[in-house]
Design an enzyme around this catalytic site. Structure first.
Site, mmCIF file in Angstrom:
data_model
loop_
_atom_site.group_PDB
_atom_site.id
_atom_site.type_symbol
_atom_site.label_atom_id
_atom_site.label_comp_id
_atom_site.label_asym_id
_atom_site.label_seq_id
_atom_site.Cartn_x
_atom_site.Cartn_y
_atom_site.Cartn_z
ATOM 1 N N SER A 9 0.862 -1.345 0.139
ATOM 2 C CA SER A 9 0.094 0.005 0.043
ATOM 3 C C SER A 9 0.873 1.183 0.111
ATOM 4 O O SER A 9 1.989 1.069 0.341
ATOM 5 C CB SER A 9 -0.859 0.025 1.334
ATOM 6 N N HIS A 10 0.314 2.361 -0.577
ATOM 7 C CA HIS A 10 1.105 3.493 -0.559
ATOM 8 C C HIS A 10 1.143 4.256 0.940
ATOM 9 O O HIS A 10 1.905 5.255 1.002
ATOM 10 C CB HIS A 10 0.315 4.406 -1.426
ATOM 11 N N VAL A 11 0.139 3.724 2.020
ATOM 12 C CA VAL A 11 0.116 4.219 3.213
ATOM 13 C C VAL A 11 0.552 3.137 4.313
ATOM 14 O O VAL A 11 -0.177 2.097 4.130
ATOM 15 C CB VAL A 11 -1.149 4.720 3.533
ATOM 16 N N SER A 69 1.102 2.592 -9.145
ATOM 17 C CA SER A 69 2.757 2.270 -8.978
ATOM 18 C C SER A 69 3.013 1.489 -8.201
ATOM 19 O O SER A 69 4.057 0.907 -8.069
ATOM 20 C CB SER A 69 3.053 4.073 -8.550
#
Length: 123
Positions: A9-11, A69
């Site tokens: 995950s991006h977070v 991404s």
């Protein structure tokens, strides 16, 4: 072969939170996370993904990601590990939850993939 799950995950908090949710239904499944960049900002890190593969005690990994991404870094990391890793374009939470609960029940990877088909939402 044992199945494990890797969440990208991006977070960081999203990856950690989803792992907590999955552990409610998949207590015996190895679940590792790669959330955020190397400096814990928003984004992804190929190094963190490779480490998540290494830290996963399973012999085969089912990998889920949140945004585009993350998929790119995940696919590059797959090339750098000796473990078989299968990347799924499924809805992040629903796909990972489905796979984890089925893996806990001893369902094969092929059967898990059948159950994931309706959840494939990304290209």
């Amino acid at each position: 072969m044992s199945l494990g799950i890797t969440l990208v995950s991006h977070v960081p908090e999203v990856a950690i939170g989803l792992k907590k949710l999955l552990k409610q239904v998949a207590v015996d499944i190895s679940i590792t996370t790669a959330g955020g960049t190397d400096d814990c900002d928003i984004g992804t890190s190929m190094g963190k993904i490779i480490q998540a593969f290494t830290d996963n005690s399973a012999t085969e990994i089912l990998a889920f990601y949140d945004l585009g991404s993350a998929k790119m870094n995940l696919e590059m990391a797959v090339e750098l590990t000796d473990k078989p890793v299968h990347v799924y374009n499924a809805a992040f939470i629903e796909g990972a939850y489905t796979a984890a609960s089925l893996a806990q029940a001893g369902v094969t990877r092929k059967e898990i993939e059948q159950q994931l088909k309706p959840l494939l939402v990304k290209e």
